[in-house]
Write an enzyme that holds these catalytic residues in place. Sequence first.
Site, PDB file in Angstrom:
ATOM      1  N   ARG A  34       0.848  -1.198   0.000  1.00 31.64           N
ATOM      2  CA  ARG A  34       0.000   0.000   0.000  1.00 31.64           C
ATOM      3  C   ARG A  34       0.881   1.245   0.000  1.00 31.64           C
ATOM      4  O   ARG A  34       1.017   1.955   0.990  1.00 31.64           O
ATOM      5  CB  ARG A  34      -0.944  -0.025   1.184  1.00 31.64           C
ATOM      6  N   SER A  69      -8.347  -2.653  -2.279  1.00 30.72           N
ATOM      7  CA  SER A  69      -9.075  -1.381  -2.217  1.00 30.72           C
ATOM      8  C   SER A  69     -10.176  -1.328  -3.263  1.00 30.72           C
ATOM      9  O   SER A  69     -11.267  -0.820  -2.998  1.00 30.72           O
ATOM     10  CB  SER A  69      -8.105  -0.210  -2.410  1.00 30.72           C
ATOM     11  N   GLN A 126      -1.089   2.101  -6.067  1.00 30.99           N
ATOM     12  CA  GLN A 126      -2.521   2.261  -5.859  1.00 30.99           C
ATOM     13  C   GLN A 126      -3.341   1.704  -7.018  1.00 30.99           C
ATOM     14  O   GLN A 126      -4.421   1.140  -6.827  1.00 30.99           O
ATOM     15  CB  GLN A 126      -2.861   3.734  -5.646  1.00 30.99           C
ATOM     16  N   TYR A 177      -3.581   0.187   7.391  1.00 29.57           N
ATOM     17  CA  TYR A 177      -4.561  -0.481   8.242  1.00 29.57           C
ATOM     18  C   TYR A 177      -4.467   0.076   9.655  1.00 29.57           C
ATOM     19  O   TYR A 177      -3.441   0.605  10.072  1.00 29.57           O
ATOM     20  CB  TYR A 177      -4.316  -1.995   8.271  1.00 29.57           C
ATOM     21  N   ASP A 192      -3.932  -1.983  -6.465  1.00 28.28           N
ATOM     22  CA  ASP A 192      -4.454  -2.380  -5.156  1.00 28.28           C
ATOM     23  C   ASP A 192      -5.847  -2.990  -5.303  1.00 28.28           C
ATOM     24  O   ASP A 192      -6.861  -2.295  -5.222  1.00 28.28           O
ATOM     25  CB  ASP A 192      -4.481  -1.162  -4.230  1.00 28.28           C
TER      26      ASP A 192
END
Length: 524
Positions: A122, A133, A127, A231, A130
């Site tokens: 992350r 996500s 991104q 997280y 990911d």
Amino acid sequence: MKVGALKETFGGEARVAVTPSSAGHLGKLGHDVYVESGAGNRAGFSDEDYRKASVTVCQTAAELIGAVDVVAKVRQPTEAEIRQMREGQTIISFFYPAQNADLLALAKEQGVTAIAMDMVPRISRAQKMDALSSMANIAGYRAVIEAANNFGRFFTGQVTAAGKVPPAKVLVVGAGVAGLAAIGTSVSLGAQVHAFDVRPEVAEQIESMGAEFVFLEFDEAAQDGAATGGYAAPSSPEFREKQLAKFRELAPQMDIVITTALIPGRDAPKLWTADMVAAMKQGSVIIDLAAEKGGNCDVTVPDERIVTENGVVVIGYTDFPSRMGAQASELYGNNIRHFMTDLTPKKDGVIDHNMEDDVIRGATVAHDHDVTWPPPPPKVAAIAAQKPKEKKKAPTPEERRAAEAAAFKAETRSQVGLLVGGGLLLLLIGLVAPASFMSHFIVFVLACFVGFRIIWNVAHSLHTPLMAITNAISSIIILGALMQIGSGSAWVVILGALAVLMASVNIFGGFLVTRRMLAMFQKS
């Protein structure tokens, strides 16, 4: 290289790893794309759609695995699928290596390179790859849709001839990707949204989306869940007790509760207890997005919709992304093709599995007959540690008085020096200059002194209504010009007239410009 997507065999799974649109991007990287027949049916993509996108359709999984170099899936592969793969092949899918040590050992034995989309670091550069996500975004949106489908009233408040309808009150627990998606969807539907997260720094994000952040009050400092890595970290017992007490206070008021607290590889924390469910109103809805790992709610049953004795609907579905198969497949397919872009840096169809790359290394869990999980932490550019800046101490009353006295003395010395110097200069000029010149010169000096003392302290306020005031004060020169314009000298009259003209333009032009600027902010 040849890249192929298998048909998902997990019950109820509607997603597919490669879509017709993402296949086109893979083709631009120099890869040939294959897909198992029927792989995209549940996501709304027929075999014919793939053929139109120049994708080769294989009839069986064994045929596809035998034909391609890279196998793409959504769900983690089965042992049978890995056993069919040959040495040097690559599998890209969700893998969850912490819970699947046997699969890792089998991939090592087979010489298969396993890339776990759930292990993509992350970091900013990754991104676009990911997948966690991407799927969490869909899950958060779909959770609100499921809640609205099971809720017996409007989300938005209304005032109609038949009566007033209050807005639904929604509480979102956890403001990660799924939580923020749920907040945005609930706000757009007109609900009154409250949100909580153990990381207090996300309060600004929540409030910027139109929701109200639920704060906890402590008599003493307590450990919250702020952490790095994307997280939340486990919070202290004191923090948890305050959190549960706040939830018990909110439970009777909330119509819909959406819980999203889950960290991959860990059991879901229990945040919504049975007594909170019992305190909720009949017809309320709880959507537990952590149901797959035990759920955040005590009464959640994974993959089921239940109704409690007091009429609260509790939904523990674990397939929210799959319930939007077409959209989820498009996003996951984009994650896959972005990862393939990093694996194919020259866009020539040749994969370069660079284990020095942070993203590739982080997501690779098995490679070259070796288990490469867990990965080392991503390399971060070294930044020299900065020395903390010393805080300025507030001066004591005695120090402030001494500083004021010193400033007063310095200003007095400066003023006395100017007056003495100016007086000597006037005396020296008066010894040689005629009396008529001296009268005009003294007016000039006084005008400069007054102008300096008045105008120097006026802040320049361009592009604001105060610009007019600044211009008016600056145009004090018009007074001197009017006093001198009646002189008998032609040169003085000409110079006075020019001064009056320029000062007038400065005064009236400033007010006109200000008026036009103010008109820009008025409705026509």
